[in-house]
Design an enzyme around this catalytic site. Structure first.
Site, PDB file in Angstrom:
ATOM      1  N   ASP A  19       0.827  -1.213   0.000  1.00 17.54           N
ATOM      2  CA  ASP A  19       0.000   0.000   0.000  1.00 17.54           C
ATOM      3  C   ASP A  19       0.865   1.269   0.000  1.00 17.54           C
ATOM      4  OD1 ASP A  19      -1.679   2.226   1.025  1.00 17.54           O
ATOM      5  OD2 ASP A  19      -3.190   0.656   1.246  1.00 17.54           O
ATOM      6  N   ARG A  29       0.385   4.092   0.961  1.00 13.25           N
ATOM      7  CA  ARG A  29       0.250   4.993   2.117  1.00 13.25           C
ATOM      8  C   ARG A  29       1.080   4.558   3.316  1.00 13.25           C
ATOM      9  NH1 ARG A  29      -6.145   4.299   2.143  1.00 13.25           N
ATOM     10  NH2 ARG A  29      -5.346   2.177   1.775  1.00 13.25           N
TER      11      ARG A  29
HETATM   12 CO    CO Z   1      -2.663  -3.246   2.704  1.00 15.62          CO
END
Ligand code: CO
Length: 209
Positions: A44, A46
């Site tokens: 991910d 982020r």
């Molecule tokens: Co994830």
């Protein structure tokens, strides 16, 4: 300027800033790395390892995949782990999940994700192990977030089942294993599980080392 050209322009600015702050920054890192940590995190965008721990290049050896899994047939993960533990001699291995993880959410559905299905199967296995606890929670968000915590715990235990970790524990009493969950909403890491070197696991997984 195209979006990828922006990255290259940003890179020039960043490199110049690093040298302005510390003229030997790249010289020091050029010939060696000596990270104390291996980070096994979610892909991910982020959850970038260095940024959220306020660390610099050279401090964390990183492996990332969907939902921060430790799968014993994954040669990529096993190779990163072996190199980090045996050659770089990291002191800590961090399995870092994050609340709201899309990989875990996907695994909790019956949706067909094609070639991704076999990967998500490993997360479904964790759900099956902890089904009673998870199903008792009163909202879908809470269920997903609890599975995310339990998944991190299971992946730490999967690390302890590798020959790499068992040999390092037996010979060098290292590394310490940690399971963390990062909060997208506040940027804070929640430590949810850890295993000190030499911690016993179910004996069927312990090799003669
Ligand atoms: Co994830």
């Amino acid at each position: 300027m195209d979006v990828f050209e922006q990255l290259l322009a940003n890179n020039k600015v960043w490199a110049a800033k690093k040298v302005a702050e510390d003229k030997d920054f790249f010289k020091r890192l050029q010939n060696q790395q000596a990270p104390k940590f291996l980070w096994i995190g979610c892909s991910d965008s982020r959850v970038p390892a260095n940024e959220i721990t306020n660390t610099e290049p050279g401090e964390i050896f990183v492996h990332r995949n969907v939902a921060n899994m430790v799968v014993h047939t994954d040669m990529n993960l096993l190779t990163v782990l072996e190199y980090a533990v045996k050659i770089l001699k990291v002191e800590h291995v961090l399995v870092v999940g994050h609340y709201g993880c899309g990989g875990v959410k996907a695994a909790m559905t019956n949706q067909n994700f094609g070639i991704i299905n076999p990967w998500l199967k490993h997360i479904k296995d964790v759900y099956r192990l902890h089904r009673d606890e998870i199903d008792a929670l009163d909202s879908e968000d809470k269920q997903v977030d609890r599975l995310i915590e339990l998944n991190v715990q299971e992946q730490v235990m999967n690390l302890a089942k590798t020959i790499t970790i068992q040999e390092a524990w037996a010979k060098e009493q290292r590394p310490h294993l940690h399971g963390w969950v990062y909060g997208l909403k506040d940027g804070l890491i929640n430590p949810v599980f850890d295993m000190a070197p030499g911690t016993h696991i179910d004996p069927i997984y312990e090799f003669d080392v």
